[in-house]
Design an enzyme around this catalytic site. Structure first.
Site, mmCIF file in Angstrom:
data_model
loop_
_atom_site.group_PDB
_atom_site.id
_atom_site.type_symbol
_atom_site.label_atom_id
_atom_site.label_comp_id
_atom_site.label_asym_id
_atom_site.label_seq_id
_atom_site.Cartn_x
_atom_site.Cartn_y
_atom_site.Cartn_z
ATOM 1 N N LYS A 49 9.374 -0.692 14.259
ATOM 2 C CA LYS A 49 9.910 -0.370 12.919
ATOM 3 C C LYS A 49 10.975 0.709 13.027
ATOM 4 O O LYS A 49 12.042 0.622 12.424
ATOM 5 C CB LYS A 49 8.793 0.169 12.015
ATOM 6 C CG LYS A 49 7.857 -0.856 11.450
ATOM 7 C CD LYS A 49 6.935 -0.155 10.443
ATOM 8 C CE LYS A 49 5.757 -1.009 10.072
ATOM 9 N NZ LYS A 49 4.776 -0.319 9.243
ATOM 10 N N GLU B 284 10.441 -4.699 4.586
ATOM 11 C CA GLU B 284 10.532 -6.085 4.113
ATOM 12 C C GLU B 284 10.244 -6.165 2.615
ATOM 13 O O GLU B 284 10.980 -6.793 1.849
ATOM 14 C CB GLU B 284 9.522 -6.978 4.853
ATOM 15 C CG GLU B 284 9.806 -7.172 6.329
ATOM 16 C CD GLU B 284 9.185 -6.116 7.222
ATOM 17 O OE1 GLU B 284 8.871 -4.999 6.721
ATOM 18 O OE2 GLU B 284 9.025 -6.385 8.418
ATOM 19 N N LYS C 93 0.840 -1.191 0.000
ATOM 20 C CA LYS C 93 0.000 0.000 0.000
ATOM 21 C C LYS C 93 0.883 1.251 0.000
ATOM 22 O O LYS C 93 0.692 2.155 -0.793
ATOM 23 C CB LYS C 93 -0.903 -0.030 1.236
ATOM 24 C CG LYS C 93 -1.845 1.122 1.346
ATOM 25 C CD LYS C 93 -2.800 0.935 2.505
ATOM 26 C CE LYS C 93 -3.534 2.235 2.790
ATOM 27 N NZ LYS C 93 -4.454 2.139 3.913
ATOM 28 N N GLU D 24 -4.795 -6.679 14.644
ATOM 29 C CA GLU D 24 -4.283 -5.365 14.252
ATOM 30 C C GLU D 24 -5.434 -4.353 14.302
ATOM 31 O O GLU D 24 -5.220 -3.164 14.492
ATOM 32 C CB GLU D 24 -3.646 -5.408 12.847
ATOM 33 C CG GLU D 24 -2.620 -4.303 12.654
ATOM 34 C CD GLU D 24 -1.852 -4.385 11.338
ATOM 35 O OE1 GLU D 24 -2.465 -4.166 10.271
ATOM 36 O OE2 GLU D 24 -0.640 -4.648 11.359
ATOM 37 N N HIS E 129 -5.035 -33.282 17.627
ATOM 38 C CA HIS E 129 -3.933 -34.122 18.113
ATOM 39 C C HIS E 129 -2.802 -33.285 18.692
ATOM 40 O O HIS E 129 -1.685 -33.774 18.839
ATOM 41 C CB HIS E 129 -3.441 -35.025 16.983
ATOM 42 C CG HIS E 129 -4.538 -35.931 16.505
ATOM 43 N ND1 HIS E 129 -4.763 -37.169 17.062
ATOM 44 C CD2 HIS E 129 -5.512 -35.740 15.589
ATOM 45 C CE1 HIS E 129 -5.818 -37.723 16.464
ATOM 46 N NE2 HIS E 129 -6.293 -36.862 15.569
ATOM 47 N N GLY F 257 -4.897 -2.003 4.967
ATOM 48 C CA GLY F 257 -4.119 -3.147 4.470
ATOM 49 C C GLY F 257 -4.784 -4.474 4.768
ATOM 50 O O GLY F 257 -4.892 -5.355 3.907
ATOM 51 N N ARG F 258 -5.273 -4.635 5.990
ATOM 52 C CA ARG F 258 -5.862 -5.926 6.382
ATOM 53 C C ARG F 258 -7.274 -6.125 5.824
ATOM 54 O O ARG F 258 -7.908 -7.145 6.099
ATOM 55 C CB ARG F 258 -5.827 -6.071 7.907
ATOM 56 C CG ARG F 258 -6.443 -4.909 8.654
ATOM 57 C CD ARG F 258 -6.053 -4.916 10.130
ATOM 58 N NE ARG F 258 -6.526 -3.771 10.865
ATOM 59 C CZ ARG F 258 -5.863 -2.628 10.990
ATOM 60 N NH1 ARG F 258 -4.702 -2.481 10.408
ATOM 61 N NH2 ARG F 258 -6.360 -1.634 11.712
HETATM 62 O O1 F6P Z 1 3.266 -2.862 9.736
HETATM 63 C C1 F6P Z 1 1.903 -3.076 9.620
HETATM 64 C C2 F6P Z 1 1.415 -2.786 8.245
HETATM 65 O O2 F6P Z 1 1.332 -1.426 8.035
HETATM 66 C C3 F6P Z 1 0.076 -3.456 7.994
HETATM 67 O O3 F6P Z 1 -0.985 -2.735 8.475
HETATM 68 C C4 F6P Z 1 0.094 -3.611 6.515
HETATM 69 O O4 F6P Z 1 -0.846 -4.523 6.062
HETATM 70 C C5 F6P Z 1 1.520 -4.062 6.305
HETATM 71 O O5 F6P Z 1 2.270 -3.324 7.250
HETATM 72 C C6 F6P Z 1 2.070 -3.853 4.928
HETATM 73 O O6 F6P Z 1 2.018 -2.521 4.524
HETATM 74 P P1 F6P Z 1 2.191 -2.107 3.026
HETATM 75 O O7 F6P Z 1 1.100 -2.734 2.234
HETATM 76 O O8 F6P Z 1 2.140 -0.613 3.004
HETATM 77 O O9 F6P Z 1 3.543 -2.605 2.566
#
Ligand code: F6P
Length: 554
Positions: free
Chosen positions: A518, A225, A219, A367, A398, A281-282
């Protein structure tokens, strides 16, 4: 201090939670029925198992095995009303900026609104934009799936690697796994999320770069990452195919709200699929973030998934709370968290295709509602979001079910299963379903000391073999796991989360809690990589850990 929020979101005035009449009534009521056993509730009402059920939009919910009476339900519905749930739903659907800390509307419901619908954000109808992106995704998916879109050497795309994390990963992975049966089996789909290089290395180790498409899904297009993995992917691709910078365009597309960063990365914005700041995002798996899903299952199936979402959106908006699936699920969760001191909820899908559903719901629920202040900034004096967890059945039986059956914690469980399976192998499905029904029966009714003794168990062993029962569960049954059904299931939980957040009066749509870690990581990275000994100003534990790591690197 007055918040700008109250006015802006047209939130009805609601009393602080613990001062609401329904809350107080629920407290008194919970004292009264705390020790009531499900055995008694069922014995007193032979029709309970048929009565306490709800069927809507193709989902059947049996909530009879909950520790509730009709009075509980009446009071929970009253709590929803006193909490302004109706008004909050209207505010969300109207496009009000109910995400007050980020001053954003919350309109995942617009992602699945039919063409012709009108939902306004700042006076502009966003539905046409949604369909414009869907059309662009459709055209692209058709080109990839038909082999018309080729990589730099002219080979069609056979492998799709989605690079994203959190909401830009969990939805796509979950949906891909859930809908594998509907996917194009000639294509390979991989998902890279972790900054741990192993994730990328293993995802691509057997892929032919010339046939591989990377979807960089983010987003913000700034997430550590995702951007690290995207750069690694570009290097990998260029190395494998011989370093043609121009070929990036044939092997990379982006899904983002940030065109400037996409273009800075080197992806042509013509190959960017957009979405909007009013999609959390979620809550984004049915936006362009679902591009990998569409590539896997095809545009028609994707459309059916959207229809499933929309059906539940309409149900949530219009059904009275006592007949409203998401509202009821949300209220039952509140009941256990706030009046039975439950700390967790187990999500137990009895369908192997839903193996990533619990992981997906962890972000959606925690979240969203893992918050300790109310919308007006006051610390809550009640528990909010439970810990969501789970595994598909029958595997969990199990391992951790022991604790659910005989441990000291109360763990409300959602069992989810389907009448039909696409993999009808011999007696497997009957056995699977028998286990769902057996588990909910065992949890609710248990086994008394008398029953255990009657089986000839020696006295000393009896306590170990007693099942107290009275462990609550919901059973969700539906026809078959199709794209449409998946949309319904996800929307069911999205709106259950909304219901809970409304009762607890938290902002379910921000996530400030992820920021501190972060920021600290950004500070520590150069300290780990510095050629000279850095001056460390953390606490003694963190300093020591950094030094040890640096030493190990030599
Ligand atoms: O760190 C949390 C977050 O902001 C989530 O809310 C989001 O889904 C995820 O990181 C990834 O964010 P982006 O889509 O901006 O890379």
């Amino acid at each position: 201090m007055a918040t700008p929020a109250a006015e802006e979101i047209k939130n009805p005035h609601v009393e602080p939670l613990t001062q609401r009449n329904a809350w107080k009534a629920l407290q008194a009521h919970s004292e009264k029925i705390r020790d009531l056993h499900l055995r008694t509730l069922f014995a007193d009402d032979p029709k309970r198992g048929e009565r306490m059920t709800l069927e809507a939009a193709g989902l059947f919910l049996d909530y009879s095995k909950n520790r509730i009476t009709d009075e509980t339900l009446r009071l929970l519905v009253e709590l929803a009303q006193e909490s302004g749930l109706k008004q909050r739903i209207e505010a969300m659907y109207r496009g009000d900026k109910i995400n007050i800390t980020e001053k954003r509307a919350v309109l995942h419901i617009a992602l699945r609104a039919p063409k012709g619908a009108s939902i306004l954000v700042d006076g502009e109808n966003v539905v046409p934009q949604v369909h414009e992106v869907l059309d662009k995704m459709t055209a692209f998916a058709n080109r990839i799936r038909s082999g018309q879109w080729t990589g730099h050497s002219g080979k069609p795309i056979k492998n799709v690697v989605n690079i994203g994390i959190g909401g830009s990963d969990l939805g796509p992975v979950m949906a891909y796994e859930a809908l594998r049966h509907f996917s194009d089996r000639d294509m390979t789909f991989r998902f890279v999320s972790n900054v741990d290089g192993t994730d990328f290395a293993e995802a691509v180790h057997d892929l032919d770069a010339e046939e591989t498409l990377f979807i960089v899904s983010s987003k913000t297009f700034t997430t550590l990452e995702t951007m690290t993995n995207a750069h690694t992917a570009r290097t990998w691709l260029l190395e494998k195919i011989g370093g043609h910078q121009s070929s990036v365009a044939k092997h990379f597309v982006a899904v983002s709200t940030n065109a400037a960063e996409v273009s800075k990365f080197g992806i042509d914005t013509a190959n960017m699929f957009g979405f909007w700041d009013w999609v959390g995002g979620r809550y984004s798996m049915d936006s362009a973030i679902g591009l990998s899903t569409m590539l896997a299952i095809g545009p028609e199936n994707f459309q059916k998934m959207l229809e499933g979402f929309h059906e539940i959106d309409e149900h949530f908006r219009t059904a009275p709370f006592e007949r409203n699936l998401p509202a009821l699920l949300g209220l039952l969760t509140v009941w256990y968290i706030n009046f039975f001191d439950a700390h967790t909820v187990a999500i137990l899908p009895y369908d192997q295709y839903l193996k990533r559903f619990p992981a997906y719901l962890q972000q959606l629920t925690m979240e969203s509602n893992g918050k300790h202040v109310t919308l007006d900034g006051n610390r809550v004096n009640y528990a909010t979001c439970p810990i969501y967890w789970g595994e598909p059945g029958t595997n969990g039986q199990h391992s951790f079910y022991q604790l659910i059956h005989q441990g000291t914690r109360l763990i409300p469980c959602d069992f989810i299963t389907f009448y039909r399976t696409v993999n009808n192998l011999g007696r497997h499905h009957d056995m699977l379903i028998a286990n769902v029904f057996a588990q909910t029966e065992a949890l609710a009714f248990g086994k008394t000391p008398e029953q255990v003794k009657a089986e000839g168990t020696p006295d000393w062993l009896v306590p170990h073999r007693v099942f107290e029962g009275n462990r609550p569960s919901n059973t969700i049954l539906a026809d078959e796991l199709t794209p449409k059904m998946l949309g319904k299931l996800v929307a069911l939980y999205e709106h259950s989360v909304f219901t809970q957040g409304t009762i607890w009066q938290v902002n379910s749509f921000d996530q400030w809690g992820v920021e501190l870690g972060k920021a600290l990581a950004q500070r520590i990275i150069p300290e780990l990589e510095s050629k000279t000994e850095p001056e460390l100003k953390h606490d003694s534990s963190t300093n020591n850990l950094i030094r040890r790591y640096r030493k190990s690197k030599g």
